[in-house]
Design an enzyme around this catalytic site. Structure first.
Site, PDB file in Angstrom:
ATOM      1  N   HIS A  10      -6.284  -7.392  -0.317  1.00 50.46           N
ATOM      2  CA  HIS A  10      -6.304  -5.920  -0.630  1.00 50.46           C
ATOM      3  C   HIS A  10      -5.586  -5.691  -1.863  1.00 50.46           C
ATOM      4  O   HIS A  10      -4.642  -6.298  -2.223  1.00 50.46           O
ATOM      5  CB  HIS A  10      -5.918  -5.289   0.699  1.00 50.46           C
ATOM      6  CG  HIS A  10      -6.432  -5.485   1.793  1.00 50.46           C
ATOM      7  ND1 HIS A  10      -5.968  -6.255   2.787  1.00 50.46           N
ATOM      8  CD2 HIS A  10      -7.620  -5.228   2.410  1.00 50.46           C
ATOM      9  CE1 HIS A  10      -6.695  -6.773   3.980  1.00 50.46           C
ATOM     10  NE2 HIS A  10      -7.616  -5.623   3.879  1.00 50.46           N
TER      11      HIS A  10
ATOM     12  N   ASP B  31      -2.856 -10.834  -2.294  1.00 45.57           N
ATOM     13  CA  ASP B  31      -3.291 -10.314  -0.841  1.00 45.57           C
ATOM     14  C   ASP B  31      -4.849  -9.943  -1.173  1.00 45.57           C
ATOM     15  O   ASP B  31      -5.183  -9.645  -2.359  1.00 45.57           O
ATOM     16  CB  ASP B  31      -2.476  -9.254  -0.552  1.00 45.57           C
ATOM     17  CG  ASP B  31      -2.682  -8.775   0.971  1.00 45.57           C
ATOM     18  OD1 ASP B  31      -2.088  -9.054   1.771  1.00 45.57           O
ATOM     19  OD2 ASP B  31      -3.772  -8.086   1.070  1.00 45.57           O
TER      20      ASP B  31
ATOM     21  N   ASP C 159      -4.655 -13.429   3.929  1.00 46.73           N
ATOM     22  CA  ASP C 159      -5.764 -12.631   4.275  1.00 46.73           C
ATOM     23  C   ASP C 159      -6.919 -12.612   3.503  1.00 46.73           C
ATOM     24  O   ASP C 159      -8.040 -12.314   3.917  1.00 46.73           O
ATOM     25  CB  ASP C 159      -5.550 -11.188   4.783  1.00 46.73           C
ATOM     26  CG  ASP C 159      -4.987 -10.305   3.678  1.00 46.73           C
ATOM     27  OD1 ASP C 159      -4.793 -10.841   2.369  1.00 46.73           O
ATOM     28  OD2 ASP C 159      -4.635  -8.968   3.868  1.00 46.73           O
TER      29      ASP C 159
ATOM     30  N   HIS D 127       0.877  -0.771   0.039  1.00 41.65           N
ATOM     31  CA  HIS D 127      -0.105  -0.065  -0.054  1.00 41.65           C
ATOM     32  C   HIS D 127       0.848   1.288  -0.060  1.00 41.65           C
ATOM     33  O   HIS D 127       0.526   2.421  -0.244  1.00 41.65           O
ATOM     34  CB  HIS D 127      -0.915  -0.101   1.113  1.00 41.65           C
ATOM     35  CG  HIS D 127      -1.784  -1.106   1.283  1.00 41.65           C
ATOM     36  ND1 HIS D 127      -2.688  -1.299   0.140  1.00 41.65           N
ATOM     37  CD2 HIS D 127      -2.066  -1.860   2.234  1.00 41.65           C
ATOM     38  CE1 HIS D 127      -3.474  -2.468   0.517  1.00 41.65           C
ATOM     39  NE2 HIS D 127      -3.068  -2.821   1.701  1.00 41.65           N
TER      40      HIS D 127
HETATM   41 ZN   LIG Z   1      -3.994  -7.509   2.861  1.00 47.06          ZN
END
Ligand SMILES: [Zn+2]
Ligand SMILES: [Zn+2]
Length: 358
Positions: free
Chosen positions: A170, A168, A257, A132
């Protein structure tokens, strides 16, 4: 091609990785990386002759200045000295945060260099995957973007085609910004629907710009997607892209995740699917790029499923057997989920494949 039963695997670990403290209520808990190390030792991975511990080195100043603005680095340094303030609302400062971020991200670059030099065939960095972080911004538990740093390191070493396979749960919104116009870096990100899921970025239409058009691939999934729809999307999208791109090096975030036990997000994978995707990229790396393949753990906020995932990945890389407990998510893919995923898959293929001539 090497015998894949005896791949040499480097595991990045050193007690210095543990010098962080986001506080007791934060999803990234102190002890996380020690726990991974102890789990691998308890399951006999670390005593295998083809597995070695690699000591992470901090990120070099040159790489730090390549991936982040000086004023951002200065701000992190100031917070590091006092331990006051926050990188972002979900990423509080602590004393020594600069040094800790430098070593936890540097571990990925250390792994990349160990593979590129032929010291090992594959690496696993339990701390890596700070996808991120952007040039002038940190957040989402990410301070320095190790994935971007690893890609720049590989470019400096002369690699021309680098694949970032980011599974992931996200979206890898930070990494995407660095290479959005770069046809030498293909980023495939599978994630939960950004309409409601952090970081609210990673839409299918975002396929790259300029000469990078078609090299940025986003596939997203509705809430409660399970192994079946995810595998369908993987089979439809990933092999044609990998065959086209012929990566010289693959960096993989397995998406611990996205596991059903992990409730920071809402996908419902099991480690069967994680074994499937890891095996695909591992085999492709041997077929296409002399095995050059590195795994950065990324997210994973439920200890059990995080450890099962790490065990499965290490098992694929090292050839040493490990079976996690049987997993049965309390959900299944219904007709609506299948319809939406099939629709998303067709949209990805219709936008991306013609750009690349697939
Ligand atoms: Zn994540
Ligand atoms: Zn291998």
């Amino acid at each position: 091609m090497r015998n894949t039963d005896a791949c040499r695997v480097g595991f990045l670990w050193n007690p210095s990785l543990e010098t962080f403290d986001f506080g007791t209520k934060h999803p990234i808990k102190v002890g996380r990386f020690q726990m991974v190390r102890d789990f691998l030792a308890a399951n006999d991975f670390l005593s295998q002759p083809n597995v070695e511990i690699l000591t992470p080195k901090p990120l070099s100043d040159d790489l730090l200045k390549t991936i982040h603005a000086q004023k951002y680095l200065d701000a992190v340094q100031r917070m590091s000295e006092t331990g006051e303030g926050e990188i972002a609302i979900d990423t509080p400062a602590f004393p020594g945060i600069y040094e800790n971020a430098s070593i936890t991200s540097g571990a990925t670059v250390t792994g990349v260099n160990a593979v590129a030099s032929g010291k090992v065939d594959h690496f696993l960095s339990p701390t890596g995957g700070f996808h991120h972080a952007k040039f002038e911004w940190g957040g989402g538990f990410c301070i320095f973007n190790d994935v971007a740093a690893a890609v720049y390191e590989l470019k400096n070493l002369g690699f021309q085609r680098i694949l970032v396979a980011d599974f992931d749960v996200h979206h890898g919104n930070g990494t995407q910004t660095y290479f959005y116009e770069d046809p030498h870096v293909m980023q495939i990100s599978f994630h939960e629907d950004p309409e409601w899921m952090y970081p609210h970025d990673g839409f299918i239409e975002d396929i790259g710009e300029g000469s990078g058009r078609g090299y940025n691939i986003n596939m997203h999934f509705p809430m409660d997607s399970c192994d079946g729809v995810y595998k369908h999307a993987f089979d439809e999208i990933v092999p044609p892209l990998v065959e086209f791109f012929q990566p010289e090096f693959t960096i993989f975030l397995p998406g611990f995740d996205a596991h059903y036990r992990d409730r920071l997000a809402h996908l419902n994978l099991t480690t069967d699917l994680i074994r499937y995707t890891t095996t695909y990229f591992h085999n492709a790396a041997h077929r296409i790029s002399e095995g050059r393949f590195g795994v950065v753990a990324g997210g994973g906020y439920t200890n059990e499923s995080f450890k099962w995932g790490i065990g499965v990945v290490m098992s694929v890389l090292s050839g040493f057997s490990y079976e996690p407990p049987k997993q049965e998510p309390p959900y299944e893919d219904d007709d609506e989920t299948w319809d939406r995923v099939r629709g998303n898959v067709e949209k990805v293929k219709s936008l991306v494949f013609p750009e690349l001539g697939i």
